[in-house]
Design a protein around this motif. Structure first.
Motif, PDB file in Angstrom:
ATOM      1  N   THR A  34       0.846  -1.201   0.000  1.00 62.50           N
ATOM      2  CA  THR A  34       0.000   0.000   0.000  1.00 62.50           C
ATOM      3  C   THR A  34       0.876   1.243   0.000  1.00 62.50           C
ATOM      4  OG1 THR A  34      -1.773  -1.140   1.174  1.00 62.50           O
ATOM      5  CG2 THR A  34      -1.735   1.269   1.339  1.00 62.50           C
ATOM      6  N   TRP A 187      -9.901  -2.590   2.297  1.00 64.66           N
ATOM      7  CA  TRP A 187      -8.956  -3.420   1.542  1.00 64.66           C
ATOM      8  C   TRP A 187      -8.419  -2.582   0.389  1.00 64.66           C
ATOM      9  CZ3 TRP A 187     -13.250  -5.070   3.972  1.00 64.66           C
ATOM     10  CH2 TRP A 187     -13.125  -6.174   4.827  1.00 64.66           C
ATOM     11  N   ILE A 188      -7.103  -2.514   0.290  1.00 64.40           N
ATOM     12  CA  ILE A 188      -6.497  -1.677  -0.737  1.00 64.40           C
ATOM     13  C   ILE A 188      -5.843  -2.560  -1.787  1.00 64.40           C
ATOM     14  CG2 ILE A 188      -4.733   0.086  -1.182  1.00 64.40           C
ATOM     15  CD1 ILE A 188      -5.478   1.258   1.568  1.00 64.40           C
ATOM     16  N   ASP A 189      -6.213  -2.334  -3.033  1.00 63.76           N
ATOM     17  CA  ASP A 189      -5.715  -3.131  -4.151  1.00 63.76           C
ATOM     18  C   ASP A 189      -4.227  -2.862  -4.343  1.00 63.76           C
ATOM     19  OD1 ASP A 189      -5.054  -4.222  -6.640  1.00 63.76           O
ATOM     20  OD2 ASP A 189      -7.030  -3.784  -7.491  1.00 63.76           O
ATOM     21  N   VAL A 190      -3.416  -3.891  -4.171  1.00 62.94           N
ATOM     22  CA  VAL A 190      -1.965  -3.724  -4.308  1.00 62.94           C
ATOM     23  C   VAL A 190      -1.402  -4.649  -5.390  1.00 62.94           C
ATOM     24  CG1 VAL A 190      -1.636  -2.895  -1.941  1.00 62.94           C
ATOM     25  CG2 VAL A 190      -1.465  -5.350  -2.423  1.00 62.94           C
ATOM     26  N   THR A 191      -2.257  -5.001  -6.329  1.00 60.73           N
ATOM     27  CA  THR A 191      -1.814  -5.905  -7.399  1.00 60.73           C
ATOM     28  C   THR A 191      -0.555  -5.371  -8.083  1.00 60.73           C
ATOM     29  OG1 THR A 191      -4.151  -6.436  -7.742  1.00 60.73           O
ATOM     30  CG2 THR A 191      -2.602  -7.114  -9.465  1.00 60.73           C
ATOM     31  N   GLY A 226      -7.417  -9.927  -1.142  1.00 55.98           N
ATOM     32  CA  GLY A 226      -8.021  -9.333  -2.334  1.00 55.98           C
ATOM     33  C   GLY A 226      -9.444  -9.785  -2.586  1.00 55.98           C
ATOM     34  N   ALA A 231      -9.920  -8.174  -6.042  1.00 53.94           N
ATOM     35  CA  ALA A 231      -8.598  -7.818  -6.562  1.00 53.94           C
ATOM     36  C   ALA A 231      -7.682  -9.037  -6.509  1.00 53.94           C
ATOM     37  CB  ALA A 231      -7.996  -6.684  -5.737  1.00 53.94           C
ATOM     38  N   ALA A 234      -4.407  -7.654  -2.259  1.00 53.91           N
ATOM     39  CA  ALA A 234      -4.793  -6.488  -1.460  1.00 53.91           C
ATOM     40  C   ALA A 234      -4.127  -6.573  -0.097  1.00 53.91           C
ATOM     41  CB  ALA A 234      -6.310  -6.405  -1.296  1.00 53.91           C
ATOM     42  N   GLU A 235      -4.127  -5.424   0.592  1.00 50.43           N
ATOM     43  CA  GLU A 235      -3.755  -5.375   2.003  1.00 50.43           C
ATOM     44  C   GLU A 235      -4.958  -4.852   2.779  1.00 50.43           C
ATOM     45  OE1 GLU A 235       1.093  -4.811   1.673  1.00 50.43           O
ATOM     46  OE2 GLU A 235      -0.157  -3.025   1.795  1.00 50.43           O
TER      47      GLU A 235
END
Ligand SMILES: [Zn+2]
Length: 263
Positions: A34, A187-191, A226, A231, A234-235
């Motif tokens: 993130t 949840w944050i998309d960290v792909t 994710g 996603a 995610a984190e």
């Protein structure tokens, strides 16, 4: 208006943020992807390690000061991978960190110096990781100290008044993102940045026996995180909004249908 339900959309990005961690490597096992994403999108970030991880080994004859030196170098290398503007080590005692006034004052000094919009820290309410383990005491202490420093101390000029008298003006941290929480709601998309997290983790060589196995675990966890938002990776965080953004207030006001106001 902030939706307090799960899966809430997370387009918000702090222009400036600070990660407060117990040990070198916590920030990289925690929210590194993130952080890398937000920095790539324009945020400025600072990392604070409350200890230098001087008990992070298995040899009772190892010199803890030597280990601390190694771990600080590893953390600086990892921080460069993620893109932090800088790292502060507070040199608290590994395994014996306490959320005391001395630590809180250090953290208030860091917060007022860097002036972050958001602080990322370990969730201090996590004593156990579900039914699968015990959270390290330093993670709890660092998390609680981070919360107490961010609110109310950093914004209160009368807290540690010598700081304000010496030019470190009070500062309002608007949000807390708590990681390693048993109650995530964001949840944050960290792909796009998961590989950068792995590259940062690789820098912590003194802590990693089998990097391939670690890679597998990190990818599996990110994939699981994710799932709630569809996603690839995610984190997860528990988000505490202390102050709404002005723009969010305006948006909320506009969203309210016209109605008669009573005095
Ligand atoms: Zn740790």
């Amino acid at each position: 208006m902030i939706d307090d339900g799960p899966h809430r959309d997370h387009g918000w990005r702090p222009p400036r943020f600070m990660v407060i961690a117990g040990h070198p490597d916590d920030a990289d096992f925690g929210p590194a992807a993130t952080c890398a994403r937000w920095i790539a999108e324009g945020s400025e970030a600072w990392l604070v390690c409350c200890t230098s991880g001087d008990q992070g080994g298995e040899d009772p004859d190892l010199d803890p000061l030597e280990l601390a030196t190694v771990r600080e170098a590893e953390q600086r290398a990892a921080a460069d991978v993620i893109g932090y503007a800088g790292v502060t080590f507070l040199h608290g005692p590994d395994g014996a960190l306490a959320n005391d006034l001395a630590l809180r004052e250090h953290l208030v000094r860091e917060i007022r110096s860097f002036r972050p919009d958001a602080v990322l820290a370990t969730d201090p309410e996590t004593i156990f990781h579900g039914a699968h383990g015990v959270n390290h005491t330093d993670h709890r202490a660092a998390g609680m100290a981070a919360v107490d420093a961010a609110y109310p101390a950093a914004r209160n000029p009368m807290a540690f008044p010598w700081l304000a008298r010496n030019g470190l003006a009070a500062h309002r941290v608007r949000r807390l993102y708590l990681f390693w929480s048993n109650h995530p709601d964001v949840w944050i998309d960290v792909t796009a940045t998961l590989d950068r997290k792995l590259e940062a983790l690789r820098a912590h060589a003194s802590q990693i026996d089998d990097f391939e196995a670690l890679t597998g675990r990190v990818r599996t966890r990110a994939a699981e995180a994710g799932t709630p938002i569809g996603a690839t990776a995610a984190e997860a965080f528990r988000l505490i909004v202390i102050d709404e953004d002005e723009s969010e207030d305006e948006a909320a006001a506009e969203a309210v249908p016209e109605r008669a106001t009573s005095a």
